[in-house]
Design a protein around this motif. Structure first.
Motif, PDB file in Angstrom:
ATOM      1  N   PRO A   1       0.953  -1.134   0.075  1.00 45.79           N
ATOM      2  CA  PRO A   1       0.164  -0.201  -0.024  1.00 45.79           C
ATOM      3  C   PRO A   1       0.914   1.244  -0.041  1.00 45.79           C
ATOM      4  CG  PRO A   1      -0.128  -1.099   2.044  1.00 45.79           C
ATOM      5  CD  PRO A   1       0.731  -2.068   1.078  1.00 45.79           C
ATOM      6  N   LEU A   2       0.757   2.100  -1.101  1.00 38.41           N
ATOM      7  CA  LEU A   2       1.601   3.273  -1.313  1.00 38.41           C
ATOM      8  C   LEU A   2       0.526   4.453  -1.296  1.00 38.41           C
ATOM      9  CD1 LEU A   2       4.364   2.344  -3.577  1.00 38.41           C
ATOM     10  CD2 LEU A   2       4.692   2.542  -1.168  1.00 38.41           C
TER      11      LEU A   2
ATOM     12  N   PRO B   1       3.747  -3.627   5.631  1.00 42.97           N
ATOM     13  CA  PRO B   1       4.425  -3.032   3.892  1.00 42.97           C
ATOM     14  C   PRO B   1       5.885  -3.124   4.179  1.00 42.97           C
ATOM     15  CG  PRO B   1       2.513  -1.444   4.735  1.00 42.97           C
ATOM     16  CD  PRO B   1       2.768  -2.583   5.938  1.00 42.97           C
ATOM     17  N   ASN B   2       6.433  -2.623   5.257  1.00 46.44           N
ATOM     18  CA  ASN B   2       7.955  -2.598   5.310  1.00 46.44           C
ATOM     19  C   ASN B   2       8.739  -4.120   4.922  1.00 46.44           C
ATOM     20  OD1 ASN B   2      10.468  -1.206   5.539  1.00 46.44           O
ATOM     21  ND2 ASN B   2      10.479  -1.108   7.770  1.00 46.44           N
TER      22      ASN B   2
ATOM     23  N   PRO C   1       8.073   6.228   1.770  1.00 45.95           N
ATOM     24  CA  PRO C   1       7.344   6.680   3.093  1.00 45.95           C
ATOM     25  C   PRO C   1       6.357   5.322   2.992  1.00 45.95           C
ATOM     26  CG  PRO C   1       6.684   8.143   0.975  1.00 45.95           C
ATOM     27  CD  PRO C   1       8.062   7.128   0.580  1.00 45.95           C
ATOM     28  N   LEU C   2       6.362   4.512   4.084  1.00 51.15           N
ATOM     29  CA  LEU C   2       5.490   3.288   4.285  1.00 51.15           C
ATOM     30  C   LEU C   2       4.825   3.408   5.746  1.00 51.15           C
ATOM     31  CD1 LEU C   2       7.502   0.268   3.291  1.00 51.15           C
ATOM     32  CD2 LEU C   2       5.692   1.245   1.989  1.00 51.15           C
ATOM     33  N   THR C   3       3.593   3.017   5.796  1.00 50.52           N
ATOM     34  CA  THR C   3       2.705   3.382   6.931  1.00 50.52           C
ATOM     35  C   THR C   3       3.203   2.722   8.398  1.00 50.52           C
ATOM     36  OG1 THR C   3       1.526   1.309   6.386  1.00 50.52           O
ATOM     37  CG2 THR C   3       0.369   3.248   5.820  1.00 50.52           C
TER      38      THR C   3
ATOM     39  N   ARG D   1       6.619   2.695   8.601  1.00 56.29           N
ATOM     40  CA  ARG D   1       8.196   2.780   8.855  1.00 56.29           C
ATOM     41  C   ARG D   1       8.118   3.810  10.138  1.00 56.29           C
ATOM     42  NH1 ARG D   1      10.895   2.740   3.740  1.00 56.29           N
ATOM     43  NH2 ARG D   1      11.400   0.516   3.770  1.00 56.29           N
TER      44      ARG D   1
END
Lengths: 309, 309
Positions: A129-130, A145-146, B129-131, B133
């Motif tokens: 998800p971006l 996501p990471n 940028p990830l949610t 991070r």
């Protein structure tokens, strides 16, 4: 069963320009054979068995190559995301191409696994998800996501590592292996699948741009299958003409699969015409293998996947 | 000038456990030499010139390899993100290792470029940028996250493609090139840099876990430099002992750089002890090259980058 599972293999444009083809197939695999005479049914069944054994062998090889080992925090998501990606037929085409030029299945196994891993990495990253993703996929995420980002990063080089390491098994000569690494790197990278993903962002949901869809399918499913077929032929010891024939067969047939996965039905006139044209082009490329004991094999996918919709 | 630019090379843990080392260096390069006698200054200056020419050659090679060409939407971000990543010393170490075992610079150039690309891909993805991070970097983004993700995906295989293609220049034999591809794939992947990035997520800002920092620096800067030195030695025709010596030199010295980039000062007692220990270990590994005309070269980085803080 495996062939049926493949019919839902989608690596990209499924949600972009229509209903998925899977929605238009009966859940019974026999339904796709209903207009065929018994002899043809038997031939298709044999082909499907051939294809299914290839699929099964690739899966076994991948499971052996990516066990859940130390460090578990790395290899658990790597294992999971490798097998969570929907199948594409490209890895099996790699094996079939190797065999049709007289090679042994084992010679192309690492390359077939690497091609699945290229696809799995692309699929994993496609679903992160971006903030600027215009159409996020409705997909269940087991990992954050990471982790998905890092795992995708790890999967791709691992595939090439498998190919490079296959040298030590004494199955291939280093020149062929190096050529295959170049092929896979190019297909995976900025002149292949990644370029297709870039262009895919320009596809509009409301307006069908046939040229753009053709280009995206060429770069994504087309390049992946083209690369797979060429790699199989290189590793199987095919001559340059055979390699190029199979490369083009993979390209056209891969594009057909890309379009069908996206179109789902025949109601998109411009795309349907393209599909018919590509099928003719694809079959022309493998005519030279007629009479070869493995010719049915190379056609198996084409028959069961691309001609029964 | 190049060596100075390198002093700010940070590929990971800079923001995690203290101030950047760059903040503690005078902007004048002569300041780091102030305690040396004139003869030593001259030697260090020669070393720095040697190192600077390597850096310059790698940059020229990369610019030639990644021009802004068609499709511009793909190659513009690829070019930009390749050069936006801060330098690491690993690519130059690859060249220096090749030369210290008697090889020619051109033999290791593609591998050096690939090692920079591994780093550039990791840096690009690290800054998406990830949610989830925990500590987003305060970095300027020229491109949207989706473009950065795809470009990073394209950069990594392109590096391996460069190495595979270097065969056609007739500079290396295929066995060495395949071995290097395996080395780079491993260092980049889930048992190398990616594993370091996984573990890095566990580093706490408030509490210094020396063991964890050591592990992260080993997997990130350590593995990248270790791989770089080993690849240079392989391509330069080093024997197995030389390859392993240089591999360990790269590992220890790379770890020192990773720790210094993160620590910045000597006020972290546990880490400072580790740095001193690693420096001794590193120098021990290259003692065997004393008397070799390129020994000063292999030490140049160590002298200018790791011993003047």
């Amino acid at each position: 069963m495996m062939a049926r599972a493949l019919s839902s293999s989608i690596n990209g444009v499924s949600d972009l320009f229509g209903l998925s083809r899977a929605n238009h197939l009966s859940p019974s695999s026999s339904s796709s054979l209903r207009y065929r005479p018994p002899s043809a049914i038997k031939m298709v069944q044999t082909q499907q068995t051939y294809w299914a054994t290839i699929e099964s062998d690739i899966e076994t090889h991948l499971k052996k190559s990516i066990p859940i080992r130390h460090p578990v925090s790395v290899f658990d998501p790597m294992h999971y995301l490798t097998f969570a990606a929907p199948r594409t037929t490209a890895p099996a085409l790699c094996i079939a191409a190797c065999e049709v030029v007289g090679g042994d299945r084992a010679q192309a196994m690492a390359a077939a696994a690497a091609i699945h891993l290229v696809h799995a990495a692309a699929f994993t990253h496609k679903n992160i998800p971006l903030t600027d993703r215009p159409r996020p996929e409705p997909i269940e995420h087991k990992f954050n996501p990471n982790i998905e980002l890092l795992t995708g990063d790890g999967i791709m080089p691992f595939g090439l590592e498998l190919v490079a390491e296959s040298m030590s098994l004494g199955l291939n000569n280093p020149d062929r292996v190096l050529r295959v690494i170049t092929e896979i790197s190019q297909a995976a990278g900025s002149r292949g699948v990644v370029e297709g993903q870039f262009k895919e962002m320009d596809i509009s949901l409301s307006e069908i741009d046939v040229g753009l869809i053709e280009y995206v399918c060429k770069k994504k499913e087309g390049e992946l299958h083209s690369c797979a077929a060429a790699c199989g032929a290189i590793l199987g010891g095919g001559n340059e003409e055979e390699i190029e024939n199979l490369r083009r067969y993979g390209l056209y047939a891969g594009m057909v699969q890309g379009i069908l996965n996206g179109v789902g039905s025949k109601n998109r006139k411009g795309l349907q015409e393209m599909v018919e044209k590509l099928k003719v082009l694809a079959l022309k490329e493998v005519e030279c293998f007629k009479g070869n004991g493995k010719f049915d094999g190379i056609l198996a996918w084409f028959e069961s996947e691309l001609c029964n919709v």
